[in-house]
Design a protein around this motif. Structure first.
Motif, PDB file in Angstrom:
ATOM      1  N   ILE A 669       0.835  -1.200   0.000  1.00 46.86           N
ATOM      2  CA  ILE A 669       0.000   0.000   0.000  1.00 46.86           C
ATOM      3  C   ILE A 669       0.869   1.248   0.000  1.00 46.86           C
ATOM      4  O   ILE A 669       0.612   2.215  -0.726  1.00 46.86           O
ATOM      5  N   VAL A 670       1.917   1.233   0.816  1.00 46.67           N
ATOM      6  CA  VAL A 670       2.810   2.389   0.908  1.00 46.67           C
ATOM      7  C   VAL A 670       3.491   2.650  -0.429  1.00 46.67           C
ATOM      8  O   VAL A 670       3.491   3.781  -0.943  1.00 46.67           O
ATOM      9  N   PHE A 671       4.088   1.618  -1.022  1.00 49.11           N
ATOM     10  CA  PHE A 671       4.807   1.816  -2.275  1.00 49.11           C
ATOM     11  C   PHE A 671       3.875   1.997  -3.462  1.00 49.11           C
ATOM     12  O   PHE A 671       4.287   2.514  -4.504  1.00 49.11           O
ATOM     13  N   ALA A 672       2.625   1.576  -3.323  1.00 46.86           N
ATOM     14  CA  ALA A 672       1.658   1.841  -4.385  1.00 46.86           C
ATOM     15  C   ALA A 672       1.430   3.336  -4.540  1.00 46.86           C
ATOM     16  O   ALA A 672       0.994   3.792  -5.607  1.00 46.86           O
ATOM     17  N   GLY A 673       1.731   4.107  -3.482  1.00 51.14           N
ATOM     18  CA  GLY A 673       1.656   5.563  -3.598  1.00 51.14           C
ATOM     19  C   GLY A 673       2.599   6.089  -4.669  1.00 51.14           C
ATOM     20  O   GLY A 673       2.299   7.081  -5.349  1.00 51.14           O
ATOM     21  N   PHE A 674       3.769   5.432  -4.825  1.00 53.15           N
ATOM     22  CA  PHE A 674       4.671   5.796  -5.916  1.00 53.15           C
ATOM     23  C   PHE A 674       4.018   5.504  -7.267  1.00 53.15           C
ATOM     24  O   PHE A 674       4.063   6.316  -8.180  1.00 53.15           O
ATOM     25  N   ALA A 675       3.442   4.309  -7.370  1.00 51.18           N
ATOM     26  CA  ALA A 675       2.830   3.897  -8.635  1.00 51.18           C
ATOM     27  C   ALA A 675       1.678   4.820  -9.020  1.00 51.18           C
ATOM     28  O   ALA A 675       1.378   4.986 -10.203  1.00 51.18           O
ATOM     29  N   ALA A 676       1.019   5.407  -8.027  1.00 48.10           N
ATOM     30  CA  ALA A 676      -0.092   6.318  -8.301  1.00 48.10           C
ATOM     31  C   ALA A 676       0.394   7.706  -8.691  1.00 48.10           C
ATOM     32  O   ALA A 676      -0.400   8.532  -9.140  1.00 48.10           O
ATOM     33  N   GLY A 677       1.705   7.983  -8.515  1.00 44.31           N
ATOM     34  CA  GLY A 677       2.240   9.294  -8.848  1.00 44.31           C
ATOM     35  C   GLY A 677       2.367   9.491 -10.344  1.00 44.31           C
ATOM     36  O   GLY A 677       2.145   8.580 -11.149  1.00 44.31           O
ATOM     37  N   ASP A 678       2.734  10.704 -10.739  1.00 43.44           N
ATOM     38  CA  ASP A 678       2.846  11.046 -12.156  1.00 43.44           C
ATOM     39  C   ASP A 678       4.277  11.039 -12.667  1.00 43.44           C
ATOM     40  O   ASP A 678       4.506  10.940 -13.864  1.00 43.44           O
ATOM     41  N   LEU A 679       5.253  11.175 -11.768  1.00 40.38           N
ATOM     42  CA  LEU A 679       6.650  11.210 -12.192  1.00 40.38           C
ATOM     43  C   LEU A 679       7.098   9.801 -12.586  1.00 40.38           C
ATOM     44  O   LEU A 679       6.979   8.868 -11.793  1.00 40.38           O
ATOM     45  N   LEU A 680       7.626   9.653 -13.788  1.00 45.92           N
ATOM     46  CA  LEU A 680       7.909   8.322 -14.333  1.00 45.92           C
ATOM     47  C   LEU A 680       8.879   7.527 -13.475  1.00 45.92           C
ATOM     48  O   LEU A 680       8.669   6.339 -13.216  1.00 45.92           O
ATOM     49  N   VAL A 681       9.959   8.150 -12.998  1.00 42.13           N
ATOM     50  CA  VAL A 681      10.953   7.410 -12.225  1.00 42.13           C
ATOM     51  C   VAL A 681      10.345   6.917 -10.913  1.00 42.13           C
ATOM     52  O   VAL A 681      10.640   5.805 -10.450  1.00 42.13           O
ATOM     53  N   MET A 682       9.471   7.721 -10.303  1.00 41.64           N
ATOM     54  CA  MET A 682       8.815   7.296  -9.070  1.00 41.64           C
ATOM     55  C   MET A 682       7.818   6.169  -9.340  1.00 41.64           C
ATOM     56  O   MET A 682       7.671   5.241  -8.538  1.00 41.64           O
ATOM     57  N   LYS A 683       7.136   6.248 -10.463  1.00 38.66           N
ATOM     58  CA  LYS A 683       6.189   5.191 -10.823  1.00 38.66           C
ATOM     59  C   LYS A 683       6.913   3.868 -11.040  1.00 38.66           C
ATOM     60  O   LYS A 683       6.475   2.809 -10.586  1.00 38.66           O
ATOM     61  N   GLN A 684       8.048   3.918 -11.747  1.00 39.67           N
ATOM     62  CA  GLN A 684       8.835   2.701 -11.959  1.00 39.67           C
ATOM     63  C   GLN A 684       9.324   2.127 -10.631  1.00 39.67           C
ATOM     64  O   GLN A 684       9.270   0.913 -10.422  1.00 39.67           O
ATOM     65  N   MET A 685       9.797   2.995  -9.750  1.00 40.34           N
ATOM     66  CA  MET A 685      10.262   2.541  -8.445  1.00 40.34           C
ATOM     67  C   MET A 685       9.128   1.896  -7.661  1.00 40.34           C
ATOM     68  O   MET A 685       9.283   0.819  -7.069  1.00 40.34           O
TER      69      MET A 685
END
Length: 734
Positions: A669-685
């Motif tokens: 759930i915590v790292f899914a916050g990255f996936a929900a973001g718009d910045l590509l590098v954060m989404k990949q992470m």
């Protein structure tokens, strides 16, 4: 069955009693820390905020690309302090347009902190001259478009440039109105960087805004109550405050990229929730064992203190081991001579220490204060038969089949890693349609000579010699066109080479390989994103084995001290390799191959950002070992109490399985916050770490670990006689 030696864990037991005795003071201290941490980090006290001190841009390493960039900066050609306006729908032959453009340049250069301003109307011979065509849309005066480039003083502060930009915009507004332009776009490298930093902040707030409430709801279900669920969440808030404050301090000694903040704060958030879940669960278990079914109203202060002491002795030890393993995996990145990666390493270790401090102080103090409410649904001990014990029995009956199927699946998932392609994106990090990205895409398409070439050769050689060599570049692979040789200050000149792939595609890479293999007949440096990627890969290849060796050695020693076995640590490392390989392989399949673009809301660049594999391997390894420690600590505890291996694995999985799966779900759930973001590098992470955690907590910990331990039996605990004696003396046991 043996009784644990009371001398073992005496330090953590004493610590647990001390925290329980001073619980109110501990909680009040942390509340003050939380308020102060947020106030300082966000600039509420009038000091610079953390986000004011961040940077973002291309990640560079020592090598030819950086040497060329340094030489380019000496010649005044870095381009970072430029601000550009592009106008369309203009009649360049209209004298009124020429007058307005000329007056605009005069007014712009009169602004404080502006070094120069140029458009095609102030170039000798006007907008039709060869020297002016790079400022004209498509190099065609009939296109109806032209650019005005403003260069700020290189020594400006951020405040100076911001103030000057406001005045520049006023002049450019007037220019757009007086020329009758139908289109007006503005941008610059600094604006792009600022937008990326702002997007990091937005994505971080969005991720934390999703993670905290959803995690709380999940823990309400796990614990069956709001009080128990609230303790880890409060610990997570403390970790965020501590992480932001520590990052602010580190920003004064390290250059922090904006993405570092999200990476390490979310790591701290996840670890605190995991550790809080483990400590609260173990505290309830220990207190129930002491009460033995007695009414919760009969709970005494001594029992609460004893339960807190036992919790710290057992769960506290697990947390310490876990934090050390995560810190080791992150510290291994220090070996790599890459400033961004080293910043992640140092910042990550500091946040792990904060998570450890929260788990050893704030969470047990909250448990001691809320002991009776934690047991309001009963004091009976949980049964040793359940979903996870039954799963273990199924695995015990056919371990070889489980090993073959799970291992085969992990290998298949890892196969795409063999074609991993790395990149270093710029505007592509932002979603399509973002104004800053739109500006750069349109600018590069309409003004290729002004926007800069995909590959640049920088040199101090005589111009005539450079021009003669540049005339032969058309035969090189990937070359679409060659810009005229440009002379800068201090004898520096450049040759821009257009490849048409934004600087990171196959054409640019092939050209960089060609230029580095068949070099110019004079000293020169190849600069560009493709060149930076080559240097990045070379740096990683040169130092990665040292990092891997240090992490592997430290992990082997740590797990040996915990288990007394040399088999279990080696097995854990092998399974981690399989798990992380599978996670990275699926990440390549998604982002490099462009699958799930609509679902995850991204546009594939045909590659993975160059920092992702390193960070995923470091963070993923640490988190994988985190769950390994959670499970092994229970199995080792039961084995030391006299249970045979099969029973220890079954009971250990039953008693820790719920914690591991819950912790993994919360971390997802915590790292899914990255996936929900718009910045590509954060989404990949985010996606990569969600995959790593999911694969590890399900296929590996629930199936592969019990299957291999079942097959090995008593061999799990084997160690050479000298090492057994060493463990008897120095090992950390219950």
């Amino acid at each position: 069955m043996t009784t644990p030696d009371p001398r073992h864990g005496a330090l953590l037991r004493r610590w647990g009693r001390l925290v329980a005795r001073r619980a109110r003071a501990v909680v009040v201290g942390w509340l003050v820390f939380i308020v102060a941490g947020f106030a300082v980090a966000l600039g509420a006290l009038g000091t610079p905020s953390l986000f004011d001190r961040l940077d973002s841009g291309e990640i560079v390493v020592d090598g030819e690309n950086q040497q060329g960039r340094d030489l380019l900066a000496e010649g005044g050609g870095s381009g970072f302090s430029t601000y550009t306006q592009t106008l369309t729908g203009v009649d360049l032959a209209d004298p009124a347009v020429a007058t307005a453009a000329t007056v605009a340049v005069r007014d712009l250069t009169a602004i404080e902190h502006v070094e120069s301003a140029v458009n095609p109307f102030v170039v000798p011979e006007g907008p039709t001259s060869p020297q002016a065509l790079r400022f004209v849309l498509d190099g065609d005066p009939a296109s109806g478009g032209f650019a005005t480039v403003v260069t700020f003083d290189p020594d400006n502060t951020a405040e100076d440039e911001a103030a000057a930009t406001e005045e520049v915009d006023v002049v450019l507004d007037t220019l757009a109105a007086q020329t009758g332009a139908t289109g007006d776009q503005r941008g610059g490298l600094r604006a792009l960087v600022d937008r990326i930093i702002e997007q990091v902040k937005i994505d971080g707030q969005r991720g934390e805004g999703i993670a905290l409430p959803v995690s709380f709801l999940v823990m309400v279900v796990v614990f069956g109550g709001f009080v128990a669920a609230g303790f880890p969440v409060l610990g997570a808030v403390a970790s965020i405050a501590g992480a932001l404050a520590s990052l602010l301090g580190l920003s004064y000694v390290l250059d922090l990229d904006a993405s570092v903040v999200n990476v390490v704060t979310v790591l701290g958030l996840g670890l605190c929730i995991d550790y809080g879940l483990l400590v609260v669960s173990r505290f309830r278990e220990e207190l129930r064992a002491l009460l033995r079914g007695a009414p919760v109203s009969e709970t005494t202060r001594d029992q609460v203190m004893a339960a807190t002491a036992s919790t710290m002795d057992r769960a506290g030890r697990t947390v310490v081991f876990s934090a050390i393993t995560v810190a080791i995996s992150l510290a291994g990145l220090l070996v790599l001579e890459i400033p961004f990666i080293r910043a992640v390493s140092v910042a990550g270790v500091s946040v792990v220490l904060i998570a450890l401090a929260v788990a050893l102080t704030l969470i047990p103090a909250l448990c001691a204060l809320g002991a009776r409410r934690l047991l309001r649904k009963g004091t009976e001990s949980a049964a040793d038969v359940g979903v996870f014990s039954r799963l273990a029995e199924v695995v015990h009956r056919m371990p070889w089949a489980v090993i073959a199927v799970v291992s085969g699946l992990l290998v298949v998932m890892a196969l795409p890693t063999l074609r991993l392609e790395l990149t270093s994106s710029g505007p592509e990090l932002l979603p399509k349609g973002t104004p800053e990205r739109v500006f750069y895409e349109d600018f590069r398409a309409g003004y290729p000579l002004l926007a800069g070439a995909e590959v640049l050769v920088v040199t101090r050689a005589p111009v005539a010699e450079v021009e003669a060599w540049a005339s032969t570049l058309g035969e090189r692979p990937g070359v679409e066109s060659v810009d005229p040789v440009r002379t800068l200050e201090r004898g520096v000149s450049t040759v821009g080479i257009q490849t048409g792939d934004s600087g990171t595609g196959d054409a640019s890479r092939a050209l960089v390989d060609s230029l580095r293999t068949d070099r110019p007949p004079f000293e020169a440096f190849v600069v560009g994103q493709a060149s930076g990627i080559v240097d990045f890969r070379a740096t990683v290849a040169e130092r990665a084995w040292w990092a891997v060796g240090l992490v592997v050695l430290a992990t082997l020693v740590l797990l040996f001290l915990m288990t007394g076995s040399v088999v279990i640590p080696v097995k854990a490392l092998v399974m981690n390799v399989l798990s992380l390989g599978a996670a990275l392989g699926v990440t390549v399949w998604i982002f490099e191959d462009g699958h799930l673009e609509e679902l995850l809301r991204f546009t594939s660049t045909g590659a993975v950002e160059n920092t992702i594999p390193l960070l995923v391997l470091a963070f993923g390894f640490g988190l994988s070992m985190d769950y390994e420690v959670f499970l092994l600590s229970r199995i080792v505890e039961l084995h030391e109490q006299g249970y045979d291996t099969r029973t220890a694995v079954t009971l250990g999985l039953q008693r820790s399985g719920r914690i591991i799966t819950s912790a993994a779900l919360l971390m997802v759930i915590v790292f899914a916050g990255f996936a929900a973001g718009d910045l590509l590098v954060m989404k990949q992470m985010g996606v990569a770490l969600v995959l790593a955690i999911t694969i590890d907590a399900t296929l590996v910990r629930m199936l592969l670990v019990p299957a291999t331990m079942s097959v090995l039996g008593s061999a799990n605990w084997w160690a050479p006689r000298p090492l057994r004696r060493l463990h008897e003396r120095w090992g950390i046991t219950e």
